[in-house]
Design a protein around this motif. Structure first.
Motif, PDB file in Angstrom:
ATOM      1  N   LEU A  26     -14.957 117.872  10.701  1.00 30.57           N
ATOM      2  CA  LEU A  26     -14.850 116.914  10.898  1.00 30.57           C
ATOM      3  C   LEU A  26     -16.093 115.914  11.295  1.00 30.57           C
ATOM      4  O   LEU A  26     -17.082 116.836  12.052  1.00 30.57           O
ATOM      5  CB  LEU A  26     -14.122 115.565  11.404  1.00 30.57           C
ATOM      6  CG  LEU A  26     -14.078 113.645  11.267  1.00 30.57           C
ATOM      7  CD1 LEU A  26     -14.675 113.485   9.756  1.00 30.57           C
ATOM      8  CD2 LEU A  26     -13.684 113.342  12.263  1.00 30.57           C
ATOM      9  N   THR A  27     -17.068 116.323  10.001  1.00 33.47           N
ATOM     10  CA  THR A  27     -18.701 116.383  10.112  1.00 33.47           C
ATOM     11  C   THR A  27     -19.374 115.169   9.487  1.00 33.47           C
ATOM     12  O   THR A  27     -18.851 115.112   8.245  1.00 33.47           O
ATOM     13  CB  THR A  27     -19.365 117.683  10.330  1.00 33.47           C
ATOM     14  OG1 THR A  27     -20.594 117.301  10.515  1.00 33.47           O
ATOM     15  CG2 THR A  27     -19.626 118.106   8.122  1.00 33.47           C
ATOM     16  N   GLN A  28     -20.282 114.457  10.371  1.00 42.88           N
ATOM     17  CA  GLN A  28     -21.347 113.811   8.969  1.00 42.88           C
ATOM     18  C   GLN A  28     -22.157 114.636   8.444  1.00 42.88           C
ATOM     19  O   GLN A  28     -22.881 115.804   9.252  1.00 42.88           O
ATOM     20  CB  GLN A  28     -22.562 113.217  10.450  1.00 42.88           C
ATOM     21  CG  GLN A  28     -22.766 111.923   9.798  1.00 42.88           C
ATOM     22  CD  GLN A  28     -23.625 111.232  10.019  1.00 42.88           C
ATOM     23  OE1 GLN A  28     -22.518 109.613   9.582  1.00 42.88           O
ATOM     24  NE2 GLN A  28     -23.834 110.758  11.282  1.00 42.88           N
ATOM     25  N   VAL A  29     -22.788 114.752   7.192  1.00 41.52           N
ATOM     26  CA  VAL A  29     -23.902 115.452   6.695  1.00 41.52           C
ATOM     27  C   VAL A  29     -24.837 115.300   6.489  1.00 41.52           C
ATOM     28  O   VAL A  29     -25.370 114.328   7.893  1.00 41.52           O
ATOM     29  CB  VAL A  29     -23.724 115.071   5.164  1.00 41.52           C
ATOM     30  CG1 VAL A  29     -22.320 115.548   4.500  1.00 41.52           C
ATOM     31  CG2 VAL A  29     -23.704 113.918   5.006  1.00 41.52           C
ATOM     32  N   SER A  30     -25.399 116.746   6.921  1.00 42.26           N
ATOM     33  CA  SER A  30     -27.136 116.184   7.227  1.00 42.26           C
ATOM     34  C   SER A  30     -27.908 115.205   6.522  1.00 42.26           C
ATOM     35  O   SER A  30     -27.279 114.726   5.592  1.00 42.26           O
ATOM     36  CB  SER A  30     -27.382 117.536   6.576  1.00 42.26           C
ATOM     37  OG  SER A  30     -28.426 117.487   5.832  1.00 42.26           O
TER      38      SER A  30
ATOM     39  N   THR B 227     -28.572 122.174   5.883  1.00 45.75           N
ATOM     40  CA  THR B 227     -27.873 120.989   4.551  1.00 45.75           C
ATOM     41  C   THR B 227     -25.987 121.862   5.196  1.00 45.75           C
ATOM     42  O   THR B 227     -25.154 121.628   4.412  1.00 45.75           O
ATOM     43  CB  THR B 227     -28.183 120.916   3.531  1.00 45.75           C
ATOM     44  OG1 THR B 227     -28.697 122.404   2.434  1.00 45.75           O
ATOM     45  CG2 THR B 227     -29.603 120.332   3.310  1.00 45.75           C
ATOM     46  N   ALA B 228     -26.769 123.054   6.067  1.00 47.71           N
ATOM     47  CA  ALA B 228     -25.192 123.589   5.894  1.00 47.71           C
ATOM     48  C   ALA B 228     -24.534 122.839   6.973  1.00 47.71           C
ATOM     49  O   ALA B 228     -23.450 123.209   7.143  1.00 47.71           O
ATOM     50  CB  ALA B 228     -25.288 125.024   6.556  1.00 47.71           C
ATOM     51  N   CYS B 229     -24.797 122.116   6.871  1.00 45.55           N
ATOM     52  CA  CYS B 229     -24.205 120.549   7.811  1.00 45.55           C
ATOM     53  C   CYS B 229     -23.387 121.539   9.100  1.00 45.55           C
ATOM     54  O   CYS B 229     -21.693 120.838  10.233  1.00 45.55           O
ATOM     55  CB  CYS B 229     -22.697 119.542   7.332  1.00 45.55           C
ATOM     56  SG  CYS B 229     -24.012 119.532   6.301  1.00 45.55           S
ATOM     57  N   LEU B 230     -23.447 122.670   9.652  1.00 49.08           N
ATOM     58  CA  LEU B 230     -22.941 122.380  10.833  1.00 49.08           C
ATOM     59  C   LEU B 230     -23.432 122.515  12.194  1.00 49.08           C
ATOM     60  O   LEU B 230     -24.629 122.290  12.507  1.00 49.08           O
ATOM     61  CB  LEU B 230     -23.434 124.825  10.854  1.00 49.08           C
ATOM     62  CG  LEU B 230     -22.760 125.286  10.169  1.00 49.08           C
ATOM     63  CD1 LEU B 230     -23.206 127.070  10.163  1.00 49.08           C
ATOM     64  CD2 LEU B 230     -20.794 125.341  10.414  1.00 49.08           C
ATOM     65  N   PRO B 231     -22.321 122.718  13.420  1.00 51.27           N
ATOM     66  CA  PRO B 231     -23.539 121.797  14.918  1.00 51.27           C
ATOM     67  C   PRO B 231     -24.006 122.883  14.994  1.00 51.27           C
ATOM     68  O   PRO B 231     -23.024 124.296  15.916  1.00 51.27           O
ATOM     69  CB  PRO B 231     -21.653 121.646  15.002  1.00 51.27           C
ATOM     70  CG  PRO B 231     -21.098 121.500  14.237  1.00 51.27           C
ATOM     71  CD  PRO B 231     -21.088 122.427  12.624  1.00 51.27           C
ATOM     72  N   ALA B 232     -25.261 121.712  15.813  1.00 52.84           N
ATOM     73  CA  ALA B 232     -25.575 122.918  17.127  1.00 52.84           C
ATOM     74  C   ALA B 232     -25.306 124.234  18.053  1.00 52.84           C
ATOM     75  O   ALA B 232     -25.364 125.167  18.316  1.00 52.84           O
ATOM     76  CB  ALA B 232     -27.088 122.037  17.371  1.00 52.84           C
ATOM     77  N   GLN B 233     -24.164 123.426  17.933  1.00 54.03           N
ATOM     78  CA  GLN B 233     -23.156 124.557  19.004  1.00 54.03           C
ATOM     79  C   GLN B 233     -22.518 126.049  19.200  1.00 54.03           C
ATOM     80  O   GLN B 233     -22.726 126.825  19.254  1.00 54.03           O
ATOM     81  CB  GLN B 233     -22.424 123.402  19.900  1.00 54.03           C
ATOM     82  CG  GLN B 233     -21.516 124.093  20.828  1.00 54.03           C
ATOM     83  CD  GLN B 233     -20.374 123.123  21.481  1.00 54.03           C
ATOM     84  OE1 GLN B 233     -19.681 121.818  21.324  1.00 54.03           O
ATOM     85  NE2 GLN B 233     -19.718 124.239  22.104  1.00 54.03           N
ATOM     86  N   LEU B 234     -22.366 125.266  17.520  1.00 57.36           N
ATOM     87  CA  LEU B 234     -21.588 126.209  16.834  1.00 57.36           C
ATOM     88  C   LEU B 234     -23.291 127.866  16.530  1.00 57.36           C
ATOM     89  O   LEU B 234     -22.712 129.079  16.520  1.00 57.36           O
ATOM     90  CB  LEU B 234     -20.887 125.945  15.989  1.00 57.36           C
ATOM     91  CG  LEU B 234     -20.582 127.271  14.894  1.00 57.36           C
ATOM     92  CD1 LEU B 234     -19.755 128.422  15.409  1.00 57.36           C
ATOM     93  CD2 LEU B 234     -19.135 126.830  13.743  1.00 57.36           C
ATOM     94  N   THR B 235     -23.896 126.819  15.693  1.00 60.59           N
ATOM     95  CA  THR B 235     -25.137 127.999  15.191  1.00 60.59           C
ATOM     96  C   THR B 235     -25.831 128.200  16.326  1.00 60.59           C
ATOM     97  O   THR B 235     -26.054 129.342  16.370  1.00 60.59           O
ATOM     98  CB  THR B 235     -26.620 127.008  14.658  1.00 60.59           C
ATOM     99  OG1 THR B 235     -26.793 125.969  15.304  1.00 60.59           O
ATOM    100  CG2 THR B 235     -25.626 126.640  13.430  1.00 60.59           C
ATOM    101  N   ASP B 236     -26.106 127.783  17.826  1.00 66.28           N
ATOM    102  CA  ASP B 236     -26.139 129.118  18.908  1.00 66.28           C
ATOM    103  C   ASP B 236     -26.033 129.634  19.349  1.00 66.28           C
ATOM    104  O   ASP B 236     -25.873 130.215  19.722  1.00 66.28           O
ATOM    105  CB  ASP B 236     -26.508 127.284  20.050  1.00 66.28           C
ATOM    106  CG  ASP B 236     -27.777 125.760  19.638  1.00 66.28           C
ATOM    107  OD1 ASP B 236     -28.147 127.185  19.061  1.00 66.28           O
ATOM    108  OD2 ASP B 236     -27.223 125.420  20.523  1.00 66.28           O
TER     109      ASP B 236
END
Length: 280
Positions: free
Chosen positions: A257-261, A12-21
């Motif tokens: 700008l992000t789409q929520v989970s 639910t943190a809605c972070l892009p996978a590229q950023l978490t990686d």
């Protein structure tokens, strides 16, 4: 650089996978059930979820099993991490934090489980900031303090086309008082006391979004902030909202700008929009 501390969050943190990686942040998936099919929310196509919701197919969210956290924590311990900071969606919205605590009690390294009392990018920006400290070799105390400061000071503003999806999912909280309002009245919501709470009611969608924009600009003020616009199946409106925020907020370090989970989308419904203002 060697990391003494690892950061874990939920989807639910809605972070892009590229950023978490990039920051080495581990993300444990909340599950979404559509009819008889259940899967990690990252594997649920948004168009399928939207179609199901509009067709009144039963939709529900399920917190991660404690085992998902247990294996995540154990893998980090095996990598040599000495402490884990696990940052999660409000316990009044989901049992996710309870699952994390159950798992934390069974692993051999200290796990600091944090209930943020919020959702969305208010968690995301807190996790991103904490992840940067952890990546740089910061202490567990600094990682925890950084996350706490960010989510405590963040503002989460939410617009929904209808309260029906929140009502169906049991996440309506104090906003239940707005159920039954005239269809032309559009609710603005926020996170307060760890739950979804009414902020305002405005006649018409355009006026409601303008009102949300005005509130966001006022709360951002002139201090350095990160700003996110979140949406669920409303990218065009979200893009317009972000464009206006760029003009109205003078001191933004990062726009997103992000789409929520899908787990959040399952409760707010198609057409929902949100603005997160997170002081740096």
């Amino acid at each position: 650089m060697y990391r003494r501390v690892a950061v874990v969050t939920d989807s639910t943190a809605c972070l892009p996978a590229q950023l978490t990686d990039q920051l080495g942040i581990e993300v444990v998936q909340i599950q979404v059930r559509i009819g008889d099919h259940t899967d990690d929310e990252s594997r649920i196509p948004v168009p399928d979820l939207v179609s199901a919701m509009r067709s009144n197919v039963p939709v529900a969210t399920i917190p991660p099993d404690p085992g998902a956290f247990f294996w995540t924590y154990n893998e980090l311990a095996a990598q040599g991490v000495r402490s884990i900071v696990s940052v999660h969606v409000s316990g009044r919205l989901s049992a996710t934090v309870e699952a994390a605590r159950a798992a934390a009690a069974q692993v051999r390294v200290p796990v600091h489980v944090v209930d943020t009392h919020t959702c969305g990018m208010s968690i995301g920006y807190a996790v991103q900031a904490a992840g940067k400290i952890a990546e740089a070799g910061g202490s567990v105390e600094r990682v925890l303090a950084t996350a706490q400061r960010r989510f405590d000071r963040s503002t989460e503003l939410i617009y929904v086309d209808t309260l029906e999806y929140l009502r169906r999912g049991g996440r309506i909280g104090a906003a239940a008082a707005l159920v039954g309002s005239a269809l032309s009245m559009k609710p603005l919501l926020t996170m307060a006391d760890a739950q979804i709470t009414p902020l305002d009611r405005v006649m018409g969608a355009d006026r409601a979004l303008n009102r949300m924009l005005d509130i966001a600009i006022k709360r951002a003020g002139t201090e350095p902030v990160d700003v996110a616009v979140e949406h669920f199946d409303a990218e065009e409106k979200a893009t317009r909202l972000l464009r206006k925020l760029r003009r109205g907020v003078p001191n933004v370090r990062q726009f997103m700008l992000t789409q929520v989970s899908s787990a959040i989308g399952a409760h707010v419904g198609p057409g929902a929009l949100g603005i997160t203002v997170s002081p740096v």
